[in-house]
Design an enzyme around this catalytic site. Structure first.
Site, PDB file in Angstrom:
ATOM      1  N   ASP A 134      -5.445   3.126 -22.811  1.00 16.09           N
ATOM      2  CA  ASP A 134      -4.299   2.505 -22.132  1.00 16.09           C
ATOM      3  C   ASP A 134      -4.772   1.975 -20.790  1.00 16.09           C
ATOM      4  O   ASP A 134      -4.837   2.718 -19.806  1.00 16.09           O
ATOM      5  CB  ASP A 134      -3.174   3.522 -21.898  1.00 16.09           C
ATOM      6  N   HIS A 246       7.762  11.740 -23.994  1.00 23.94           N
ATOM      7  CA  HIS A 246       6.822  12.857 -23.980  1.00 23.94           C
ATOM      8  C   HIS A 246       7.579  14.184 -24.019  1.00 23.94           C
ATOM      9  O   HIS A 246       7.115  15.151 -24.609  1.00 23.94           O
ATOM     10  CB  HIS A 246       5.958  12.819 -22.716  1.00 23.94           C
ATOM     11  N   ASP A 319       2.887   5.527 -31.054  1.00 19.09           N
ATOM     12  CA  ASP A 319       2.606   6.190 -29.799  1.00 19.09           C
ATOM     13  C   ASP A 319       2.100   7.589 -30.151  1.00 19.09           C
ATOM     14  O   ASP A 319       2.124   8.002 -31.320  1.00 19.09           O
ATOM     15  CB  ASP A 319       3.878   6.251 -28.947  1.00 19.09           C
TER      16      ASP A 319
END
Length: 582
Positions: A134, A246, A319
């Site tokens: 990322d 998350h 993800d």
């Protein structure tokens, strides 16, 4: 927002569609016949048409090899673990991800990637790894060390120039390419529609869907030109929520119509231009998927909408599946991987390396053997991955399989990029409020105080104001945030009484509360807003001058000081839907 400026997009050769796109995976009779006719000893590097070779490889793979091509594992620590090495050598793992906790030594990063690629070449079909990270620019920079900390997406949105997006994608990806990284999970094209969001914030180009699409497309072109595969994220849009997947699954309560005509507009631009990869987000849209299924696990979102309605043919990548937003809904990591593959994802990311005999592996392998439809879906995903690799690694501009750790400092930091990012930071600076302190050229008797948490901010400020004093408060919050804020606020209020002009940095609610204590001192207060500007959009009418810089990179700090000193006229516009646009 400067629409005319955005639409004055210069023509850059569209390289995205020239060899990186999967072009679908529907099996034709001629491709199958050609694949069947290939000799028994083929490898990834055999000289045949890419689609035929990819078909032949997946036809000859066993279930273990097929499933492994759909997995991407990260590792903790400076070097890959023995477990990750075993996944590569024993299971022909398809991809690895470089996370931010193992990247301070970029020579070690290059050595680790070289080792893993060498190990991949010992496997039966000699299929190289996708190596991803990322490196969005700005706030999110997983490869650290000597790589460039750039002004970021919101700064690009503030300038409004697609060429800034293009060269941002070009230069930051050219750096990670030198390390052997061949896939970047950028650009972020989530819209900044929820101003309370601390997840997306300055990672976004702004709140305008069309502008985000244009800038995302330009960034992707730059990434391709640099030789790194871009990945648009987080489909179908993470911007209208303040929650972070998350921790738990965010719910975005919008209709299908709003989704199609707002959140998905940037993705439509990128799909039309040939974006080779899209990341699915752990995001729930209860008005669309009434049972709360996150988009990353939703066949409707990924197959019906993304593939069928929008016509997307590239890779779909999840993800991180270790996020609670995915695993809590599915009930287990193993089940979330199954659901993700069945929904239409082609690569499944896990930030940690699973055990060789983990439930994730054994249960999905057993499912391949007992459910023909599931095996067909895994084979389809493996075909897409291998075809994308063939198109990329044989396309003439790939990252090195075996990066040379001894020479990477010739490429990092990118020397050409340094001047560009300085210029780009200057184009992004926004003069949100102009008062008597702008431009600031204090007389000898003026007493100036610089307050903030960044030493580089002081250094840049003293280049213009060498006699200025500083007040430092910590970048990190203490456990007792309210008392900590009060302590800093009382400290700056006491010290600031001795100065004529106070320049204070704001980047979150904590620092905004500190700055607010200055409003009753009858002093000239200048606000430097970095990262998201939302913290000073309201409640700072009393400040003399407010400048927005959008990042804590050294380029943005230098540009803020240059603008305050009158060295150039700031022309950036806040790329958000707000009423005050000077």
């Amino acid at each position: 927002m400067k629409i005319k400026r955005l639409l004055a997009y210069i023509s850059i050769p569209l390289a995205i569609s020239a060899g990186l796109f999967c072009q679908g995976s529907s099996l034709s009779v001629s491709r199958q016949a050609a694949a069947d006719a290939l000799p028994a000893n083929i490898t990834f590097w055999s000289n045949y048409e890419n689609d035929v070779l990819a078909q032949a490889i997946v036809d000859r793979m066993d279930d273990s090899e097929l499933l492994a091509q759909t997995l991407m594992f990260g590792w903790a620590g400076a070097e890959p673990s023995p477990l990750l090495n075993a996944w590569v050598t024993q299971r022909s793992l398809g991809s690895v991800k470089v996370f931010g906790w193992n990247t301070n030594n970029i020579q070690q990063v290059a050595k680790s990637i070289k080792l893993l690629q060498e190990e991949a070449q010992t496997c039966r079909f000699k299929i190289p790894l996708f190596v991803a990270t990322d490196q969005e620019g700005g706030w999110i920079r997983h490869v650290k060390g000597e790589t460039t900390e750039t002004p970021g997406n919101m700064a690009i949105g503030a300038s409004g120039y697609p060429i800034d997006a293009y060269y941002s994608g070009y230069y930051l990806n050219r750096e990670i390419k030198a390390l052997g990284i061949n896939m970047n999970f950028a650009p972020t094209v989530d819209l900044y529609t929820d101003l309370d969001s601390t997840v997306i914030g300055p990672r976004s180009f702004g709140s305008n869907p069309k502008n985000a699409g244009i800038l995302g497309e330009a960034f992707s072109r730059g990434s391709i030109a640099a030789g790194v595969i871009p990945t648009a994220k987080h489909f179908p849009g993470h911007g209208d929520t303040s929650l972070d997947s998350h921790g738990r699954l965010p719910q975005i309560n919008i209709s299908k119509d709003t989704l199609m005509n707002r959140e998905l507009v940037p993705f439509k631009y990128l799909i039309q231009s040939g974006i080779p990869a899209i990341m699915s987000g752990h995001l729930s849209f209860p008005q669309i998927e009434t049972d709360g299924t996150p988009a990353s696990l939703s066949r409707y979102m990924l197959t019906d909408v993304l593939r069928d309605e929008l016509g997307y043919e590239g890779l779909i990548i999840t993800d991180d599946m270790q996020m609670n937003g995915a695993t809590n809904f599915a009930g287990s990591f193993s089940r979330s991987v199954t659901m993700a593959l069945e929904a239409g994802n082609d690569i499944i990311i896990s930030s940690s390396t699973a055990g060789l005999s983990s439930a994730m592996w054994t249960e999905n392998l057993n499912r391949m053997q007992s459910v023909p439809e599931f095996k067909a879906r895994v084979k389809d995903a493996a075909y897409r991955v291998i075809l994308s690799k063939l198109n990329y690694f044989k396309g003439g501009n790939a990252a090195p399989l075996y990066p040379d750790a001894a020479t990477i400092y010739e490429s990092i930091p990118d020397k050409e990029g340094q001047q560009f990012f300085m210029d780009q930071a200057c184009r992004s600076i926004t003069l949100y409020k102009q008062g008597s302190a702008y431009p600031l050229k204090p007389s000898d008797e003026d007493r100036v105080l610089i307050a903030g948490p960044f030493l580089s901010l002081y250094e840049e400020g003293r280049k213009r104001f060498p006699n200025a004093d500083t007040f430092h408060y910590s970048y990190e919050l203490a456990d007792d945030q309210s008392n900590y804020s009060d302590w800093n606020a009382e400290g700056i209020e006491s010290v600031a009484r001795r100065y004529d002009t106070i320049i204070v940095t704001v980047y979150d609610w904590h620092t905004a509360n500190i700055a607010r204590r200055l409003q009753y001192l009858n002093k000239r207060v200048i606000i430097f807003s970095i990262l998201s500007p939302v913290y000073v959009l309201d409640g700072f009418e009393w400040a003399d001058t407010i400048l927005f810089g959008y990042s804590y990179s050294s380029f943005s700090f230098a540009a803020l000081w240059g603008a305050l000193h009158g060295e150039f006229t700031p022309a950036g516009i806040v790329p958000l839907s707000i009423s005050n646009q000077n």
